[in-house]
Motif scaffolding. Structure first.
Motif, PDB file in Angstrom:
ATOM      1  N   THR A 161       8.558  -6.464  13.568  1.00  0.00           N
ATOM      2  CA  THR A 161       9.485  -7.598  13.573  1.00  0.00           C
ATOM      3  C   THR A 161       8.793  -8.864  13.072  1.00  0.00           C
ATOM      4  O   THR A 161       9.335  -9.612  12.250  1.00  0.00           O
ATOM      5  CB  THR A 161      10.044  -7.832  14.986  1.00  0.00           C
ATOM      6  N   VAL A 162       7.557  -9.099  13.576  1.00  0.00           N
ATOM      7  CA  VAL A 162       6.794 -10.284  13.163  1.00  0.00           C
ATOM      8  C   VAL A 162       6.482 -10.215  11.670  1.00  0.00           C
ATOM      9  O   VAL A 162       6.591 -11.211  10.949  1.00  0.00           O
ATOM     10  CB  VAL A 162       5.500 -10.407  13.990  1.00  0.00           C
ATOM     11  N   LEU A 163       6.111  -9.039  11.189  1.00  0.00           N
ATOM     12  CA  LEU A 163       5.825  -8.878   9.762  1.00  0.00           C
ATOM     13  C   LEU A 163       7.040  -9.247   8.912  1.00  0.00           C
ATOM     14  O   LEU A 163       6.924  -9.966   7.904  1.00  0.00           O
ATOM     15  CB  LEU A 163       5.430  -7.435   9.465  1.00  0.00           C
ATOM     16  N   GLN A 164       8.205  -8.743   9.297  1.00  0.00           N
ATOM     17  CA  GLN A 164       9.434  -9.008   8.542  1.00  0.00           C
ATOM     18  C   GLN A 164       9.736 -10.501   8.534  1.00  0.00           C
ATOM     19  O   GLN A 164      10.120 -11.075   7.501  1.00  0.00           O
ATOM     20  CB  GLN A 164      10.606  -8.232   9.162  1.00  0.00           C
ATOM     21  N   GLU A 165       9.572 -11.150   9.683  1.00  0.00           N
ATOM     22  CA  GLU A 165       9.839 -12.592   9.766  1.00  0.00           C
ATOM     23  C   GLU A 165       8.877 -13.385   8.881  1.00  0.00           C
ATOM     24  O   GLU A 165       9.292 -14.315   8.173  1.00  0.00           O
ATOM     25  CB  GLU A 165       9.719 -13.063  11.223  1.00  0.00           C
ATOM     26  N   MET A 166       7.598 -13.031   8.918  1.00  0.00           N
ATOM     27  CA  MET A 166       6.601 -13.758   8.128  1.00  0.00           C
ATOM     28  C   MET A 166       6.811 -13.535   6.632  1.00  0.00           C
ATOM     29  O   MET A 166       6.589 -14.437   5.819  1.00  0.00           O
ATOM     30  CB  MET A 166       5.184 -13.328   8.548  1.00  0.00           C
ATOM     31  N   GLN A 168       9.619 -15.721   5.540  1.00  0.00           N
ATOM     32  CA  GLN A 168       9.184 -17.120   5.471  1.00  0.00           C
ATOM     33  C   GLN A 168       8.241 -17.382   4.294  1.00  0.00           C
ATOM     34  O   GLN A 168       7.813 -18.512   4.079  1.00  0.00           O
ATOM     35  CB  GLN A 168       8.498 -17.513   6.786  1.00  0.00           C
ATOM     36  N   GLY A 169       7.890 -16.333   3.563  1.00  0.00           N
ATOM     37  CA  GLY A 169       7.058 -16.485   2.382  1.00  0.00           C
ATOM     38  C   GLY A 169       5.574 -16.644   2.659  1.00  0.00           C
ATOM     39  O   GLY A 169       4.813 -17.078   1.789  1.00  0.00           O
ATOM     40  N   LEU A 170       5.126 -16.279   3.867  1.00  0.00           N
ATOM     41  CA  LEU A 170       3.705 -16.420   4.224  1.00  0.00           C
ATOM     42  C   LEU A 170       2.886 -15.211   3.780  1.00  0.00           C
ATOM     43  O   LEU A 170       1.756 -15.353   3.310  1.00  0.00           O
ATOM     44  CB  LEU A 170       3.559 -16.615   5.736  1.00  0.00           C
ATOM     45  N   ILE A 171       3.452 -14.037   3.972  1.00  0.00           N
ATOM     46  CA  ILE A 171       2.736 -12.794   3.651  1.00  0.00           C
ATOM     47  C   ILE A 171       3.703 -11.810   3.005  1.00  0.00           C
ATOM     48  O   ILE A 171       4.917 -12.038   2.970  1.00  0.00           O
ATOM     49  CB  ILE A 171       2.085 -12.158   4.910  1.00  0.00           C
ATOM     50  N   ASP A 172       3.123 -10.722   2.524  1.00  0.00           N
ATOM     51  CA  ASP A 172       3.945  -9.606   2.064  1.00  0.00           C
ATOM     52  C   ASP A 172       3.258  -8.325   2.521  1.00  0.00           C
ATOM     53  O   ASP A 172       2.084  -8.352   2.925  1.00  0.00           O
ATOM     54  CB  ASP A 172       4.104  -9.641   0.547  1.00  0.00           C
ATOM     55  N   VAL A 213       3.587   2.799   4.023  1.00  0.00           N
ATOM     56  CA  VAL A 213       2.968   4.070   3.655  1.00  0.00           C
ATOM     57  C   VAL A 213       4.020   4.908   2.951  1.00  0.00           C
ATOM     58  O   VAL A 213       5.206   4.911   3.319  1.00  0.00           O
ATOM     59  CB  VAL A 213       2.442   4.809   4.905  1.00  0.00           C
ATOM     60  N   ARG A 214       3.628   5.627   1.911  1.00  0.00           N
ATOM     61  CA  ARG A 214       4.575   6.422   1.120  1.00  0.00           C
ATOM     62  C   ARG A 214       5.350   7.383   2.021  1.00  0.00           C
ATOM     63  O   ARG A 214       4.756   8.088   2.861  1.00  0.00           O
ATOM     64  CB  ARG A 214       3.804   7.187   0.047  1.00  0.00           C
ATOM     65  N   HIS A 215       6.654   7.388   1.851  1.00  0.00           N
ATOM     66  CA  HIS A 215       7.584   8.228   2.614  1.00  0.00           C
ATOM     67  C   HIS A 215       7.683   7.804   4.085  1.00  0.00           C
ATOM     68  O   HIS A 215       8.202   8.552   4.913  1.00  0.00           O
ATOM     69  CB  HIS A 215       7.191   9.715   2.551  1.00  0.00           C
ATOM     70  N   GLU A 216       7.123   6.612   4.441  1.00  0.00           N
ATOM     71  CA  GLU A 216       7.185   6.159   5.839  1.00  0.00           C
ATOM     72  C   GLU A 216       7.769   4.750   5.932  1.00  0.00           C
ATOM     73  O   GLU A 216       7.425   3.986   6.829  1.00  0.00           O
ATOM     74  CB  GLU A 216       5.772   6.175   6.457  1.00  0.00           C
ATOM     75  N   ALA A 217       8.644   4.409   4.974  1.00  0.00           N
ATOM     76  CA  ALA A 217       9.255   3.083   4.976  1.00  0.00           C
ATOM     77  C   ALA A 217       9.986   2.840   6.292  1.00  0.00           C
ATOM     78  O   ALA A 217      10.718   3.710   6.794  1.00  0.00           O
ATOM     79  CB  ALA A 217      10.228   2.959   3.803  1.00  0.00           C
ATOM     80  N   GLY A 218       9.757   1.640   6.855  1.00  0.00           N
ATOM     81  CA  GLY A 218      10.361   1.293   8.134  1.00  0.00           C
ATOM     82  C   GLY A 218       9.616   1.827   9.327  1.00  0.00           C
ATOM     83  O   GLY A 218       9.997   1.557  10.474  1.00  0.00           O
ATOM     84  N   ASN A 219       8.542   2.592   9.084  1.00  0.00           N
ATOM     85  CA  ASN A 219       7.812   3.204  10.201  1.00  0.00           C
ATOM     86  C   ASN A 219       6.322   2.852  10.202  1.00  0.00           C
ATOM     87  O   ASN A 219       5.807   2.331  11.192  1.00  0.00           O
ATOM     88  CB  ASN A 219       7.991   4.723  10.150  1.00  0.00           C
ATOM     89  N   LEU A 220       5.625   3.120   9.073  1.00  0.00           N
ATOM     90  CA  LEU A 220       4.185   2.892   9.005  1.00  0.00           C
ATOM     91  C   LEU A 220       3.844   1.891   7.906  1.00  0.00           C
ATOM     92  O   LEU A 220       4.180   2.103   6.733  1.00  0.00           O
ATOM     93  CB  LEU A 220       3.436   4.204   8.759  1.00  0.00           C
ATOM     94  N   VAL A 221       3.152   0.812   8.302  1.00  0.00           N
ATOM     95  CA  VAL A 221       2.727  -0.210   7.340  1.00  0.00           C
ATOM     96  C   VAL A 221       1.447   0.237   6.671  1.00  0.00           C
ATOM     97  O   VAL A 221       0.520   0.755   7.316  1.00  0.00           O
ATOM     98  CB  VAL A 221       2.511  -1.567   8.050  1.00  0.00           C
ATOM     99  N   ASP A 222       1.370   0.047   5.363  1.00  0.00           N
ATOM    100  CA  ASP A 222       0.167   0.406   4.603  1.00  0.00           C
ATOM    101  C   ASP A 222      -0.745  -0.806   4.434  1.00  0.00           C
ATOM    102  O   ASP A 222      -1.781  -0.897   5.071  1.00  0.00           O
ATOM    103  CB  ASP A 222       0.571   0.964   3.239  1.00  0.00           C
ATOM    104  N   ARG A 223      -0.317  -1.760   3.599  1.00  0.00           N
ATOM    105  CA  ARG A 223      -1.139  -2.936   3.301  1.00  0.00           C
ATOM    106  C   ARG A 223      -0.379  -4.221   3.635  1.00  0.00           C
ATOM    107  O   ARG A 223       0.846  -4.288   3.482  1.00  0.00           O
ATOM    108  CB  ARG A 223      -1.542  -2.951   1.821  1.00  0.00           C
TER     109      ARG A 223
END
Length: 422
Positions: free
Chosen positions: A60-65, A68-72, A76-86
């Motif tokens: 949730t925090v990642l999506q909000e940030m 807001q244009g702070l980060i992107d 992980v491939r085939h894990e959209a919405g579940n596992l963050v890669d970078r």
């Protein structure tokens, strides 16, 4: 027990800003690659992600940030919405990232240090090695975009270190706690907050002067010696000597050392009040570096006309004043100095000759002494030590030792003066 991260926004931005401040982009301003972290490589984060509630909060925090244009970030491939890669910084929003978590940027810290340090330069003597050190520290900060230890992001503490260095440059001749109370309003502030940092600076200056070879630093000085050399000490110093001199004090009283046939002591407070020294009966002034050799020589070998002085290797400004007053009062006497036959001994002799006794001659610091005591000599193990000797061989100030230095280089030996005690 699973780990949790109390503030994901702060943790994410701190992690990324740490990487930014260590990057080439920070130094050059050119972003050739993303400033990022790989989620799977962050142990603390992965431990927190074992809890479903923590994982949800993090995402949730990642999506909000990102919104807001702070980060992107990427999945992980085939894990959209579940596992963050970078996760990476948005370059244009770096200043906003600092502001968001109330973190002072390293760039502003460096600018503040340079401004503060520049303001102290005028307080040093022009030829001061401490001034040279500070100039080099400023240049280091500007060029490498980082602070040089022991300076830190604590600008107040940095300013106190610089304040201390300025006063040391003018040889305060004070006990540490008096100095601390006078300049910092707390008798223990120097000891608790500044001493180790100032000593580290003095060690670095000394290392640069002597070279980098560890074996070459055989005239080792303790922390207290380094400070005493600059006029700062724990307690009044005690100086040892033995010989036929009379000390005239500034109140008209006399201190006659002639009856003290087993040796005498003078402290630094006494030296401050010496008007002059009568050395008319002194035929030889003999400075001895090592304590054991001083004790042995003054008890077994001292002649009636000898004034024997424990040199100690390092001497503070006040001890140097005593040495100067002795040489002034013993103008007709021959002056000798006895040290180890090594780099340290040669440097100690040269400093004494340059600053206090221009007519001093070496005693037991020659080729004959080496040859006679070859079984007691120490092997020179490093090429760095030999290189330091070769430098001395080319320096006119050390020409009095040319023969012995050549012999040392050829045979790779040196001799500590304690070896001559029978």
């Amino acid at each position: 027990m699973s780990m949790r991260i109390p503030d994901y926004q702060k943790w994410i931005l701190d992690t990324l800003l740490d990487k930014y401040e260590q990057s080439t982009a920070f130094q050059t301003g050119v972003f050739s690659r993303r400033i990022m972290f790989i989620a799977s490589g962050e142990k603390k984060l992965q431990e927190a992600m074992e809890q479903i509630d923590e994982k949800h909060l993090f995402l949730t925090v990642l999506q909000e940030m990102k919104a807001q244009g702070l980060i992107d970030f990427s999945w992980v491939r085939h894990e959209a919405g579940n596992l963050v890669d970078r996760v990476w910084l948005v370059n244009e929003s770096i200043d906003a990232c600092y502001e968001r978590i109330g973190r002072v940027s390293l760039r502003k810290t460096l600018e503040a240090f340079v401004t503060t340090a520049d303001g102290y330069l005028s307080g040093f003597r022009d030829s001061s090695d401490l001034k040279i050190y500070l100039e080099e520290s400023i240049a280091y900060t500007k060029q490498r975009k980082k602070l040089k230890a022991p300076f830190t992001a604590d600008i107040k503490l940095d300013a106190d270190i610089l304040e201390c260095l300025v006063h040391l440059d003018h040889t305060p001749d004070q006990p540490e706690r008096v100095f601390s109370s006078k300049w910092f309003g707390d008798s223990k502030y120097f000891e608790h907050n500044l001493k180790s940092k100032v000593v580290s600076i003095l060690k670095e200056i000394r290392k640069a002067r002597l070279g980098t070879d560890e074996e070459a630093d055989d005239d080792y000085l303790s922390d207290d010696d380094l400070l005493a050399e600059r006029g700062l000490y724990r307690w009044p110093e005690i100086y040892e000597l033995n010989g036929p001199i009379v000390i005239l004090m500034d109140d008209g009283s006399l201190i006659d050392l002639q009856p003290q046939v087993y040796g005498a002591y003078v402290n630094s407070d006494t030296v401050k009040h010496i008007a002059e020294i009568d050395g008319a009966k002194v035929e030889r002034v003999i400075f001895i570096e090592n304590k054991a050799n001083y004790i042995d020589y003054q008890s077994r070998s001292r002649l009636p006309g000898d004034l024997v002085i424990y040199h100690g290797g390092c001497y503070s400004p006040m001890k140097g004043m005593l040495f100067s007053k002795i040489c002034e009062g013993c103008r007709t006497a021959r002056v000798y100095h006895w040290s180890d036959i090594d780099l340290g001994g040669f440097r100690i002799f040269t400093r004494l000759r340059k600053n206090i006794a221009p007519n001093v001659r070496p005693l037991f610091m020659d080729v004959e002494t080496l040859q006679t005591n070859v079984c007691s000599c120490m092997e020179i193990k490093t090429d760095g030590y030999i290189e330091q000797l070769e430098k001395l061989l080319k320096d006119p100030e050390y020409s009095v030792f040319s023969d012995v230095i050549e012999y040392m280089i050829k045979n790779r030996i040196r001799l500590e003066q304690e070896s001559l005690i029978c």
